[in-house]
Design an enzyme around this catalytic site. Structure first.
Site, mmCIF file in Angstrom:
data_model
loop_
_atom_site.group_PDB
_atom_site.id
_atom_site.type_symbol
_atom_site.label_atom_id
_atom_site.label_comp_id
_atom_site.label_asym_id
_atom_site.label_seq_id
_atom_site.Cartn_x
_atom_site.Cartn_y
_atom_site.Cartn_z
ATOM 1 N N HIS A 175 0.669 1.714 5.435
ATOM 2 C CA HIS A 175 1.476 1.658 4.218
ATOM 3 C C HIS A 175 2.260 2.951 3.995
ATOM 4 C CE1 HIS A 175 2.831 -0.225 0.663
ATOM 5 N NE2 HIS A 175 1.789 -0.992 0.475
ATOM 6 N N ALA A 176 1.846 4.039 4.638
ATOM 7 C CA ALA A 176 2.626 5.271 4.564
ATOM 8 C C ALA A 176 3.919 5.141 5.353
ATOM 9 C CB ALA A 176 1.811 6.448 5.100
#
Length: 464
Positions: A140-141
């Protein structure tokens, strides 16, 4: 060259733990093209492996050191090895969907190595019906769930005869237009960052805050829930995952909506609410008050700096009462429809900055509870996250192979053991249920309950 990582992405890197890997995933099923041989899946893997130049996003990994003053930066992996990221897997016999979902469950529960680019793709063979599967996961980064889906869709075509199509990680000369994220996990970080420069909106913040708190105390808030009951869904979690997936014809949901004046999204939420009611009843764990779902919503700008409810480019959350305290499916749908309508109307009176700030206030308890290790001891801000991501409306192909189904995998968090994400594709609505296997027993039974609840909604609405 090192590139600073934005605060939102840094938050996902810092929040990650063994029990809470912070990656999103997707499962795609493909029907081999006519004339494909027995080694089709192997050929597909080799074709995806034949890449000389890569999109930059697939080559970078996070790094921090004394030289970066302890801050996270993106750096290119100088020892990039495609064999680590692209893998060829096979299912055990008898090669049912059950074996496929078990494999995806195990893969999804494993953390990505931060010293490498934060993605994996698994080409999977062995399905008894001859189809090929592709499981992908991205941190998700690196990207949010919506953008990840758009990225994978960008390599597909509506032309079944098109060939020489590139893998998602291959460098493209033509870059698709960026898609704005609609993932609510980013909203608190955006809100805190945006709140530093509210300018003209600052005058309206106290009133918006008072209104939100007042509505929350009356159990009427769009962005703040103070009445979510304690449930088995809101305990601490382990690293074990269970993924369950199935799709239903969108026309069935649309039929219920037309007969009742509800939206497809209302019907989708009613299916989830009814299924959760049945599931918790089986476990003798249904609370007396209604479960609350946090639902991301898109909001279009009416004018510079403000928002409406017709869907679009501002993002907020609506806390929806799922009506799990009501036995009648029709009454449950009416409760959800009213709750969603009132929530969107409340957000429509706020500017984008106010929406972000109010959403951050609503999300704060969900973030603080696991940090203070209070899961199960205090009431959760909401019980479950339910997201609906639109997908392609017409059939898609990859080098002649028809995409037969697509199912999202998301992120359970401490104190939030279940995440339900759906996506529409070519007349079908695919449900992806990602949960903690040890916290929520027999999670796959929710699929049976979803079908039973849709049938009950059709009966209540008088739909044949």
């Amino acid at each position: 060259m090192a590139t600073p990582i934005d605060p939102s992405s840094t938050a996902f890197l810092m929040a990650e733990s063994r029990k809470a890997p912070m990656h999103v995933g997707g499962l795609q099923l493909f029907e081999p093209p006519e004339g494909a041989g027995p080694d089709y899946v192997g050929e597909l893997y080799r074709q995806m492996h034949t890449v000389e130049e890569f999109e930059p996003i697939f080559l970078k990994h996070p790094h921090r050191s004394v030289g970066t003053a302890g801050q996270y930066v993106w750096v290119e992996d100088e020892q990039f090895d495609l064999d680590h990221h692209l893998r060829h897997s096979a299912l055990p016999q008898p090669g049912r969907i059950r074996e496929l979902l078990d494999l995806c469950s195990r893969l999804h529960g494993t953390r990505l190595a931060v010293e490498r680019p934060l993605w994996e793709a698994h080409v999977i063979e062995g399905l008894a019906d001859g189809r090929a599967a592709l499981y992908t996961k991205l941190h998700h980064a690196l990207t949010d769930g919506v953008s990840a889906m758009r990225l994978l869709q960008s390599v597909l075509s509506s032309d079944p005869d098109e060939r020489d199509m590139l893998a998602p990680w291959a460098l493209r000369k033509r870059r698709s237009k960026a898609v704005e994220s609609a993932n609510l996990a980013e909203v608190p970080i955006k809100a805190l960052r945006t709140a530093l420069g509210l300018s003209a909106d600052a005058a309206g913040m106290p009133k918006a805050l008072v209104t939100t708190l007042s509505r929350g105390l009356r159990n009427e808030s769009a962005t703040l829930a103070l009445y979510a009951p304690k449930t088995i869904l809101n305990q601490d979690i382990t690293a074990s995952r269970r993924f369950a997936a199935q799709d239903w014809p969108t026309e069935r949901l649309r039929g219920v909506g037309k007969a009742t004046g509800a939206t497809i999204n209302d019907v989708l939420l009613a299916m989830c609410g009814g299924a959760l009611r049945r599931y918790l009843l089986e476990l003798d764990a249904l609370p007396d008050t209604s479960l609350v779902a946090m639902c991301p919503v898109g909001l279009n700008a009416k004018q510079a700096g403000s928002a409406s409810t017709s869907g679009g480019n501002a993002v907020g959350s609506v806390m929806v009462r799922l009506g799990t305290d009501e036995a009648d499916p029709g009454a449950r749908l009416r409760t959800i429809h009213t709750s969603m309508r009132e929530g969107k109307a409340a957000l429509g009176t706020m500017t984008q900055n106010q929406i972000l700030a109010m959403t951050a206030i609503g999300m704060a308890p969900a973030m603080l509870t696991p940090l203070l290790r209070l899961q199960g001891m205090v009431r959760p801000p909401f019980n479950v996250i339910i997201s609906n991501v639109p997908g392609p409306r017409v059939p898609q192909y990859f080098n002649g192979a028809r995409l037969a189904g697509m199912y999202p995998l998301s992120i359970p968090m401490p104190g939030m053991a279940l995440n339900i994400t759906t996506t529409s594709y070519a007349g079908m609505m695919g449900f992806g249920l990602t949960g903690c296997r040890r916290t929520l027993p027999h999670l796959q039974r929710l699929l049976i309950h979803l079908e039973d609840e849709l049938a009950a909604l059709e009966l209540a609405a008088g739909v044949n």
